[in-house]
Design a protein around this motif. Structure first.
Motif, PDB file in Angstrom:
ATOM      1  N   GLU A 180      -7.391 -10.880   8.794  1.00  0.00           N
ATOM      2  CA  GLU A 180      -6.071 -10.299   8.582  1.00  0.00           C
ATOM      3  C   GLU A 180      -5.132 -10.433   9.774  1.00  0.00           C
ATOM      4  O   GLU A 180      -3.966 -10.038   9.675  1.00  0.00           O
ATOM      5  CB  GLU A 180      -6.213  -8.806   8.246  1.00  0.00           C
ATOM      6  CG  GLU A 180      -6.951  -8.525   6.955  1.00  0.00           C
ATOM      7  CD  GLU A 180      -7.042  -7.036   6.664  1.00  0.00           C
ATOM      8  OE1 GLU A 180      -6.643  -6.619   5.575  1.00  0.00           O
ATOM      9  OE2 GLU A 180      -7.522  -6.289   7.548  1.00  0.00           O
ATOM     10  N   LEU A 183      -1.667 -11.608   9.468  1.00  0.00           N
ATOM     11  CA  LEU A 183      -0.739 -10.818   8.661  1.00  0.00           C
ATOM     12  C   LEU A 183       0.215  -9.992   9.507  1.00  0.00           C
ATOM     13  O   LEU A 183       1.162  -9.416   8.975  1.00  0.00           O
ATOM     14  CB  LEU A 183      -1.516  -9.874   7.740  1.00  0.00           C
ATOM     15  CG  LEU A 183      -2.525 -10.510   6.790  1.00  0.00           C
ATOM     16  CD1 LEU A 183      -3.239  -9.433   5.995  1.00  0.00           C
ATOM     17  CD2 LEU A 183      -1.842 -11.503   5.858  1.00  0.00           C
ATOM     18  N   ALA A 246      -4.279  -8.304  -7.510  1.00  0.00           N
ATOM     19  CA  ALA A 246      -3.101  -8.617  -6.693  1.00  0.00           C
ATOM     20  C   ALA A 246      -1.870  -8.924  -7.533  1.00  0.00           C
ATOM     21  O   ALA A 246      -0.743  -8.817  -7.038  1.00  0.00           O
ATOM     22  CB  ALA A 246      -3.404  -9.793  -5.768  1.00  0.00           C
ATOM     23  N   ARG A 305      -3.864 -14.303   2.427  1.00  0.00           N
ATOM     24  CA  ARG A 305      -2.408 -14.301   2.552  1.00  0.00           C
ATOM     25  C   ARG A 305      -1.735 -14.625   1.207  1.00  0.00           C
ATOM     26  O   ARG A 305      -0.709 -14.046   0.858  1.00  0.00           O
ATOM     27  CB  ARG A 305      -1.967 -15.309   3.603  1.00  0.00           C
ATOM     28  CG  ARG A 305      -0.579 -15.046   4.106  1.00  0.00           C
ATOM     29  CD  ARG A 305      -0.048 -16.026   5.123  1.00  0.00           C
ATOM     30  NE  ARG A 305      -1.011 -16.833   5.798  1.00  0.00           N
ATOM     31  CZ  ARG A 305      -0.729 -18.053   6.273  1.00  0.00           C
ATOM     32  NH1 ARG A 305       0.471 -18.573   6.083  1.00  0.00           N
ATOM     33  NH2 ARG A 305      -1.633 -18.750   6.912  1.00  0.00           N
ATOM     34  N   LEU A 308      -2.084 -11.399  -0.871  1.00  0.00           N
ATOM     35  CA  LEU A 308      -1.263 -10.312  -0.353  1.00  0.00           C
ATOM     36  C   LEU A 308       0.218 -10.594  -0.575  1.00  0.00           C
ATOM     37  O   LEU A 308       0.998  -9.687  -0.877  1.00  0.00           O
ATOM     38  CB  LEU A 308      -1.547 -10.085   1.129  1.00  0.00           C
ATOM     39  CG  LEU A 308      -0.780  -8.932   1.783  1.00  0.00           C
ATOM     40  CD1 LEU A 308      -1.013  -7.627   1.043  1.00  0.00           C
ATOM     41  CD2 LEU A 308      -1.190  -8.771   3.240  1.00  0.00           C
ATOM     42  N   TYR A 312       2.529  -8.053  -2.452  1.00  0.00           N
ATOM     43  CA  TYR A 312       3.611  -7.449  -1.671  1.00  0.00           C
ATOM     44  C   TYR A 312       4.967  -7.632  -2.356  1.00  0.00           C
ATOM     45  O   TYR A 312       5.750  -6.705  -2.486  1.00  0.00           O
ATOM     46  CB  TYR A 312       3.640  -8.085  -0.291  1.00  0.00           C
ATOM     47  CG  TYR A 312       4.606  -7.434   0.684  1.00  0.00           C
ATOM     48  CD1 TYR A 312       4.147  -6.514   1.620  1.00  0.00           C
ATOM     49  CD2 TYR A 312       5.958  -7.758   0.684  1.00  0.00           C
ATOM     50  CE1 TYR A 312       5.020  -5.912   2.522  1.00  0.00           C
ATOM     51  CE2 TYR A 312       6.839  -7.161   1.571  1.00  0.00           C
ATOM     52  CZ  TYR A 312       6.362  -6.239   2.491  1.00  0.00           C
ATOM     53  OH  TYR A 312       7.238  -5.650   3.365  1.00  0.00           O
ATOM     54  N   GLY A 326      -0.357  -3.355  -1.330  1.00  0.00           N
ATOM     55  CA  GLY A 326      -0.552  -4.793  -1.441  1.00  0.00           C
ATOM     56  C   GLY A 326      -1.844  -5.233  -0.763  1.00  0.00           C
ATOM     57  O   GLY A 326      -2.599  -6.051  -1.296  1.00  0.00           O
ATOM     58  N   ARG A 327      -2.101  -4.686   0.413  1.00  0.00           N
ATOM     59  CA  ARG A 327      -3.356  -4.993   1.118  1.00  0.00           C
ATOM     60  C   ARG A 327      -4.558  -4.532   0.298  1.00  0.00           C
ATOM     61  O   ARG A 327      -5.555  -5.246   0.180  1.00  0.00           O
ATOM     62  CB  ARG A 327      -3.336  -4.309   2.489  1.00  0.00           C
ATOM     63  CG  ARG A 327      -4.507  -4.632   3.401  1.00  0.00           C
ATOM     64  CD  ARG A 327      -4.417  -3.804   4.664  1.00  0.00           C
ATOM     65  NE  ARG A 327      -5.525  -4.058   5.575  1.00  0.00           N
ATOM     66  CZ  ARG A 327      -6.002  -3.159   6.432  1.00  0.00           C
ATOM     67  NH1 ARG A 327      -5.454  -1.947   6.488  1.00  0.00           N
ATOM     68  NH2 ARG A 327      -7.015  -3.454   7.231  1.00  0.00           N
ATOM     69  N   ALA A 330      -4.992  -6.900  -2.637  1.00  0.00           N
ATOM     70  CA  ALA A 330      -5.503  -8.206  -2.212  1.00  0.00           C
ATOM     71  C   ALA A 330      -7.010  -8.151  -1.977  1.00  0.00           C
ATOM     72  O   ALA A 330      -7.750  -9.057  -2.373  1.00  0.00           O
ATOM     73  CB  ALA A 330      -4.778  -8.667  -0.943  1.00  0.00           C
TER      74      ALA A 330
END
Length: 396
Positions: A180, A183, A246, A305, A308, A312, A326-327, A330
């Motif tokens: 991560e 991010l 997601a 990514r 996410l 997001y 969102g995290r 994911a």
């Protein structure tokens, strides 16, 4: 100040389009000048009108959003204090129609110093439900901005409270996992900054023997080995839901379509043979009689990514989930793609993610709308006998 605000809102409710933009400019000017109490008072009055169903034009909701966003984005502790007072007001239902706690938390995390966040929001236990949800989101939005927040006792204590309450976000670590670190929001990034995902290029070499960049990714030998396999589709609704976590909001609030499929192979397949096996899979987005999609080797970081980013951002209609939820979404998708148990801790999912072979898939088929919301990823799970493929698309 109260009468001034009431008169202002009365005019706003009279269907005066010009007043909306005049008031937006005034809100931004007053917040910039440090008049946080005025902006907060305006937001509370607007929330009351919206909550009472008196916003027939939508003007009150629009101006309230601008007032909330201006307070959240202004980098002084006073603006954050005013925002919290608005969230603590009895009219929080009206507030949430204009801006969700998760959205406001994302703006605050990227705009305010962590010391101010800790002092204003976590200096005392948030009691109002709206403020507690804002605080829960802000805690984990701050992780994405700071990289870790475990060094702040007040944040650790609040995280413990969320865990005891069974809050959904409580399962997320208070520091970024190795996958991560890409991010983290760069210092000074623009308000609309988000993660970028490079386009899928032509299929390239996969195995170590493919040192020559011109060597085809799918060799005749790989096709012969793949031909001996008989992939069986094994997916269930529960695993499909997990894989699609997601992009669940694409389905729930927009025109999204998701295909989440799992397959089992009688014999293990090596990573370098995966492109040949992929050609044999009966995949919903790519009919057997159509052109096969481009396939590109990927890794855990990029796969996270991609997922996410989808979680997001907003779909064609509706809101995005922003960073905290969102995290979480994911990692749920990664758990589904790797075959993790539904209740597996994120750290255990991460270990499986590292041992999985990841691929990106081109989104060139009539199944995809090719507007702005398309993704496709494939996972060859540890052991080489299980494959998971997630594809999603949305349109306006």
């Amino acid at each position: 100040m109260g009468k001034d605000i009431t008169r202002t809102v009365d005019v706003l409710c009279e269907d005066d389009d010009a007043e909306v933009f005049v008031l937006r400019a005034e809100v931004e000017s007053r917040v910039a000048a440090g008049e946080f109490d005025w902006a907060g008072g305006l937001a509370v009055e607007l929330a009351a009108r919206v909550g009472a169903g008196a916003d027939r034009t939508g003007h009150c909701g629009a101006v309230m959003y601008w007032a909330l966003h201006a307070l959240a984005a202004h980098p002084e502790a006073g603006s954050l204090q005013a925002l919290v007072r608005v969230l603590e007001s009895p009219h929080h239902g009206g507030v949430e129609r204009a801006a969700s706690p998760s959205h406001l938390a994302a703006v605050v995390a990227r705009s305010h110093r962590i010391e101010d966040i800790v002092g204003v929001v976590f200096g005392r236990a948030p009691e109002a439900a709206c403020v507690r949800e804002f605080a829960a989101c802000l805690l984990h939005e701050s992780v994405l901005v700071q990289g870790e927040v475990d060094g702040h006792p007040a944040l650790r204590a609040f995280a413990g409270t969320l865990l005891a309450e069974g809050h959904p976000l409580a399962v997320l670590p208070l520091s970024l996992l190795p996958e991560e670190h890409g991010l983290r929001r760069p210092p000074g990034a623009a308000d609309d900054w988000t993660w970028t995902v490079p386009p899928v290029g032509p299929v390239g070499p996969v195995g170590p023997e493919a040192a020559d960049p011109h060597e085809p990714a799918v060799t005749p030998a790989a096709r012969r080995r793949a031909a001996a396999l008989d992939p069986a589709e094994t997916g269930t609704p529960a695993t499909a839901d997990a894989m699609g976590a997601a992009v669940e909001h694409w389905l729930a609030h927009s025109n999204g379509t998701v295909a989440a499929q799992e397959f089992w192979l009688p014999d293990p397949v090596a990573r370098e043979d995966f492109p040949a096996v992929f050609e044999l899979l009966p995949l919903t987005p790519w009919p057997a009689d159509g052109a096969r999609p481009k396939l590109q080797p990927s890794n855990a970081d990029l796969s996270l990514r991609i997922l996410l980013t989808a979680a997001y951002r907003a779909p064609a209609y509706g809101r995005g989930r922003y960073g905290a939820y969102g995290r979480l979404a994911a990692w749920r998708s990664l758990g589904g793609l790797t075959g993790s148990p539904a209740d597996a801790p994120v750290a255990e999912v991460a270990e499986l993610v590292r041992r999985t072979s990841w691929f990106r898939v081109g989104t060139s088929s009539p199944w995809f709308h090719d507007v702005a919301w398309d993704l496709a990823v494939a996972a060859l799970r540890p052991g080489g006998q299980e494959i998971a493929v997630l594809a999603a698309t949305d349109t306006d």
